[in-house]
Design a protein around this motif. Structure first.
Motif: not given
Length: 232
Positions: A179-194
């Motif tokens: 998860h991006f909140l744990k610095g394990k991924a980027k905050k991508d468009s899928t997250h932003i839309e969610r």
């Protein structure tokens, strides 16, 4: 016992392959596992992964729908007895995870239980973003996920109902949530839309207002357990 892992995905083809490879490389019986995605019909990159005909990978391709229903639609094409609920940020880390999950589910004759791994985010809170259950649960309640949530709360629902009936079991398996909140991924468009959908649809308030349905699900499961015992 065959496993079916169900997973919505959007614009994350690399995650699809990472999930698939992690599942198959750590399972004790990979031939008894299938991975079923729900893919939006405008998501060509994800569809291209499916077209490569990886063994034991399948998908439903359809309109963009409420997130909850993506898991339900993916479930419709599965053939397994044990259902795994994950997202496309999951990475299976524990060797022989399938044997451990099956043993935990089989510790209940009626197989009504939510079994869940450590996910690297909720480990100290006796919950997880991922879980496993037997199709008996779905037979009893009439569904895998409540069909309401455009963001979050599907796993929360299943965990809460499991606690209501005292069938909630954590096991020594790690399925890491990248998860991006744990610095394990980027905050991508899928997250932003969610996240935008969650704010728009006030999903937290919706969850609270549907407590009566969770109580109803718990009642259905208790009835299933009672009837199962009486018929033995």
């Amino acid at each position: 016992m065959k496993f079916s892992i169900v997973c919505p995905t959007r614009n994350r083809p690399n995650n699809m392959m990472r999930l698939y490879n992690s599942i198959m490389s750590t399972a004790s019986n990979p031939d008894e596992i299938e991975l079923a995605f729900y893919i939006d019909n405008d998501d060509l990159a994800s569809q291209n992964i499916i077209k490569k005909n990886y063994p034991r990978m399948k998908a439903v391709i359809g309109e963009r729908i409420v997130l909850s229903e993506c898991w339900n639609k993916a479930y419709e094409i599965t053939t397994g007895s044990i259902i795994g609920f994950v997202c496309d940020e999951a990475v299976f880390k524990t060797k022989d995870w399938d044997t451990k999950v099956e043993k935990a589910i089989n510790s209940f004759n009626d197989k009504i239980v939510v079994v869940f791994p450590y996910d690297g985010i909720h480990d100290k809170r006796n919950t997880s973003g991922y879980l496993f259950l037997h199709k008996n649960w779905i037979i009893a309640t009439g569904r895998l996920c409540p069909p309401y949530f455009s963001c979050d709360f599907n796993d929360t629902w299943l965990h809460e109902v499991a606690r209501m009936i005292k069938r909630h079991k954590q096991i020594d398996v790690q399925v890491e949530h990248m998860h991006f909140l744990k610095g394990k991924a980027k905050k991508d468009s899928t997250h932003i839309e969610r996240l935008q959908r969650g704010r728009r649809d006030k999903v937290r308030t919706l969850y609270k207002n549907l407590i009566h349905e969770r109580i109803s699900d718990a009642s259905k499961l208790r009835n299933f357990i009672t009837n199962y015992m009486e018929n033995q």
